[in-house]
Scaffold this motif. Structure first.
Motif, short mmCIF file in Angstrom:
data_model
loop_
_atom_site.label_atom_id
_atom_site.label_comp_id
_atom_site.label_asym_id
_atom_site.label_seq_id
_atom_site.Cartn_x
_atom_site.Cartn_y
_atom_site.Cartn_z
N GLY A 91 19.07 6.39 36.56
CA GLY A 91 18.22 6.19 35.38
C GLY A 91 17.42 4.91 35.47
N SER A 92 17.96 3.91 36.15
CA SER A 92 17.24 2.64 36.31
C SER A 92 16.10 2.77 37.32
CB SER A 92 18.20 1.53 36.76
OG SER A 92 19.16 1.30 35.75
N ILE A 93 16.27 3.62 38.34
CA ILE A 93 15.15 3.88 39.25
C ILE A 93 14.00 4.49 38.45
CG2 ILE A 93 14.34 5.12 41.30
CD1 ILE A 93 17.25 5.24 42.27
N ASP A 94 14.35 5.48 37.62
CA ASP A 94 13.35 6.16 36.79
C ASP A 94 12.65 5.14 35.88
OD1 ASP A 94 11.96 8.32 35.72
OD2 ASP A 94 13.61 8.95 34.42
N ASP A 95 13.44 4.29 35.23
CA ASP A 95 12.87 3.31 34.30
C ASP A 95 12.08 2.22 35.04
OD1 ASP A 95 14.07 4.74 32.27
OD2 ASP A 95 15.74 3.35 32.01
N ALA A 96 12.55 1.82 36.22
CA ALA A 96 11.83 0.79 36.98
C ALA A 96 10.51 1.35 37.51
CB ALA A 96 12.69 0.26 38.13
N LEU A 97 10.48 2.64 37.85
CA LEU A 97 9.20 3.26 38.23
C LEU A 97 8.24 3.20 37.05
CD1 LEU A 97 10.43 6.35 40.29
CD2 LEU A 97 8.94 4.50 41.12
N GLY A 98 8.77 3.44 35.84
CA GLY A 98 7.93 3.35 34.64
C GLY A 98 7.42 1.93 34.44
N ALA A 99 8.29 0.95 34.68
CA ALA A 99 7.88 -0.46 34.53
C ALA A 99 6.79 -0.81 35.54
CB ALA A 99 9.08 -1.37 34.70
N ARG B 87 26.90 5.66 33.95
CA ARG B 87 25.83 5.91 34.91
C ARG B 87 26.16 5.32 36.27
NH1 ARG B 87 20.49 4.05 31.88
NH2 ARG B 87 19.38 5.26 33.43
N LEU B 88 25.73 6.04 37.29
CA LEU B 88 26.05 5.66 38.67
C LEU B 88 24.78 5.36 39.44
CD1 LEU B 88 28.69 8.44 39.45
CD2 LEU B 88 29.12 6.03 38.96
N CYS B 110 25.13 14.65 35.00
CA CYS B 110 24.29 14.45 33.82
C CYS B 110 23.03 13.67 34.17
CB CYS B 110 25.05 13.68 32.75
SG CYS B 110 26.55 14.54 32.23
N ALA B 111 22.02 13.84 33.31
CA ALA B 111 20.75 13.14 33.50
C ALA B 111 20.08 13.04 32.15
CB ALA B 111 19.88 13.90 34.49
N ASN B 112 19.18 12.06 32.02
CA ASN B 112 18.57 11.76 30.73
C ASN B 112 17.38 12.63 30.38
OD1 ASN B 112 20.33 9.65 30.72
ND2 ASN B 112 18.81 8.05 30.99
N ASN B 113 16.68 13.13 31.39
CA ASN B 113 15.41 13.80 31.13
C ASN B 113 15.12 14.78 32.28
OD1 ASN B 113 14.27 12.37 33.35
ND2 ASN B 113 13.92 10.60 32.02
N PRO B 114 14.11 15.63 32.13
CA PRO B 114 13.86 16.65 33.16
C PRO B 114 13.60 16.09 34.56
CG PRO B 114 12.80 17.29 31.11
CD PRO B 114 13.33 15.89 30.89
N ASP B 115 12.89 14.96 34.68
CA ASP B 115 12.67 14.40 36.02
C ASP B 115 14.00 14.04 36.69
OD1 ASP B 115 9.95 14.59 35.85
OD2 ASP B 115 9.58 12.44 35.55
N GLN B 116 14.88 13.43 35.92
CA GLN B 116 16.17 13.05 36.49
C GLN B 116 17.02 14.30 36.77
OE1 GLN B 116 18.12 9.83 34.31
NE2 GLN B 116 16.15 8.86 33.93
N VAL B 117 16.85 15.34 35.97
CA VAL B 117 17.55 16.60 36.25
C VAL B 117 17.10 17.15 37.60
CG1 VAL B 117 17.65 19.05 35.58
CG2 VAL B 117 18.09 17.25 33.87
#
Lengths: 212, 212, 212, 212
Positions: A91-99, B87-88, B110-117
């Protein structure tokens, strides 16, 4: 061909390596990733400058984190994410990409193997890079030790999103290694110790890029 | 329809909930995820028993970690991974999937959103689950607050690997919520507080499953 | 003398080691720390049972964490904290000590060196243990390789709070090692591989405790 | 009185705040902690410059970490450690103190409460600071909301090592707050939002220091 030189926390002088990078006549696109403290000094040489990491945060109450906007403010134009020495939660990779997107920084997300390359490709990064952890810091290039890893990573990323460039890294220290990576389908390479631990890092970088 | 009841660290009695789960007449496949300490006691009721987490380790010198083989030894048959409360790192999800496979445990990542899925689907899990963090623990089911998130998650997973079931979670507390999830394309649901925080968790579970 | 046998994630059968521990006639106080999954089975043998870790949480929405109350519910009576294989943030050690106290669990907080022993003593633990990381899992007992580390740790803890017992660990595998630890001022020992990796762990434990 | 202004990841211009700090006529020792990216630019104003964090590493293969030597190379002379927004493992505080010493950086180690202040004092830091997490970023100074926390922290640190200065932080935004901290025994203060989120941060800093 994209060539990202990651200076990690090695003791070489980042500004002299940066000057060497700007002086080499090469068709490759060369970028340099120094310590966060030295981003501005490196960017002032006009070399393409990258951060080694940004945190998944926005402006606010975050002590001791790396803000993408502050990185961009130094003149840097991109950032590595999820390097095997700085692994992040998914999730942090996803959020850091957003940042990074928010701050206008280009991105390369690292991964250990083709499955993980496919995974990070799904997050919409600027590029992905496969680096088998066991080869990082060695003299054995991934293109020679695990050519199928590079090929599989390219294929895995393309299956998810063919528009995302795929790089490879680990053990790359010569122009021949870069050429071998290109033949395996890689659009670029990440390298570090081959330059940063050389007796003369600036000369090592010039030698490396000369044949490209 | 797969229904995974995550008891988290709530104070309800896991064995009485397990007995209620085995007593309900439903076409759904029901599994219960208690605290690691209570896996064996729950498995002894013959309910399908899942861990909430396993660590990416093998047998060896790892104090204070959850070994997949030890989970399997209790009679548990699956494990959640990368729940938004646990989270891992991306590489650890990959390695923990390997550990679970090695021990014969089924997995839901588990994942937060479709991209992470899409990302976690690329790692070859048993199933994936989308849970918008903001809705976890609320009374608003994801199927109502964010129906497009469920649909997009199903589509994102299928684009990467159509053989991987997709679940959804967050805010699910009634049989109607489960039916709504199914209509959006989900193959199962994750729920927690709707059962575990009910005055009578066993009765809440029976009510929930009755219409399925 | 307190003897804590940490089974880590080794593959030995925790229940047979537990039975051996209850059968030995020794003046030492022996406790066994199995995987979290096996706390109840071990506690049912009536051996003193310890967790390898508890998380700094209360009852609630915490997936994949170890709740001190759930540990106590298995019959376990204590927990290790901050083992070098499960290091915690300073604030989390403090909060986990609070969680253990709340659940009636005794505690041993591990530390790498005398300064860190002094630090954790200031948090009011049940006991502290010094374990030089480089010796963990080796055949060289800390009492032999670093006798001054044990003495300094005892002194450092006493300077902060003389009521807190001080244990030592790393490389301990014989009754002679335990006696040496006692002579250096330690009130107990932590050991692991000397028992858990023995061909016959139950016999190894009996041999170890016999001279004490 | 030591006054450390932590700019966190706020959006104010660190160089203009630095110039304001150098222009104020005060008996306090004022230091400014900007983002790592801006250490050099701040240090060039000749204000005392601190990092918000350094990692417990040496020169070498550590991507995305903050090296103490690289911080010192910018002209910075100190670093915060273990801020409540960047909490560290106990062993990492110890190791980061070693890294800072090696690079000639002064240190302030933060802690949430008097027990943790005593703990970090045992590690031999340059100074310690107590900051109750609940008050960070508020308008209520710790000296007013929890005066006994400041007094107890001073006492707890002195009991372990009377040579270590004790600072306090959280909610401090006026010269009166600084004076109140001094009366409670604090040798300095940490502040952040009171300056960094002010409409005119440079003016806010001047106002704050004027009465000191």
């Amino acid at each position: 061909m994209f060539v990202l030189v990651n200076l990690k926390a090695y003791s070489c002088d980042p500004v002299s390596v940066a000057r060497a990078a700007t002086a080499v006549d090469t068709e490759a696109t060369v970028a340099l990733a120094p310590q966060t403290t030295h981003l501005r000094a490196v960017a002032e040489t006009d070399v393409r400058t990258w951060a080694q990491h940004v945190d998944p945060i926005e402006h606010g109450s975050h002590t001791g984190h790396v803000l993408a906007e502050a990185v961009a403010d130094t003149g840097a134009t991109g950032t590595l994410l999820n390097h095997s020495e700085r692994r992040l939660q998914l999730g942090s990779i996803d959020d850091a990409l957003g940042a990074a997107d928010r701050a206008g920084l280009d991105t390369v997300v690292c991964a250990n193997n083709p499955d993980q390359v496919a995974a990070v490709t799904a997050l919409g990064p600027g590029a992905v890079a496969v680096e088998p952890p066991g080869l990082i810091g060695t003299d054995t290039p991934v293109s020679q030790a695990n050519p199928e890893t590079v090929r599989d990573a390219v294929e895995a990323a393309r299956a998810v999103d063919p528009s995302v460039p795929v790089y490879c890294g680990a053990g790359i220290s010569s122009g021949a290694d870069i050429a071998a990576a290109r033949e395996l389908g890689a659009d670029g390479v990440l390298l570090a110790s081959g330059v940063a631990k050389a007796r003369d890092p600036a000369a090592a970088l010039a030698d490396l890029l000369d044949p490209v």
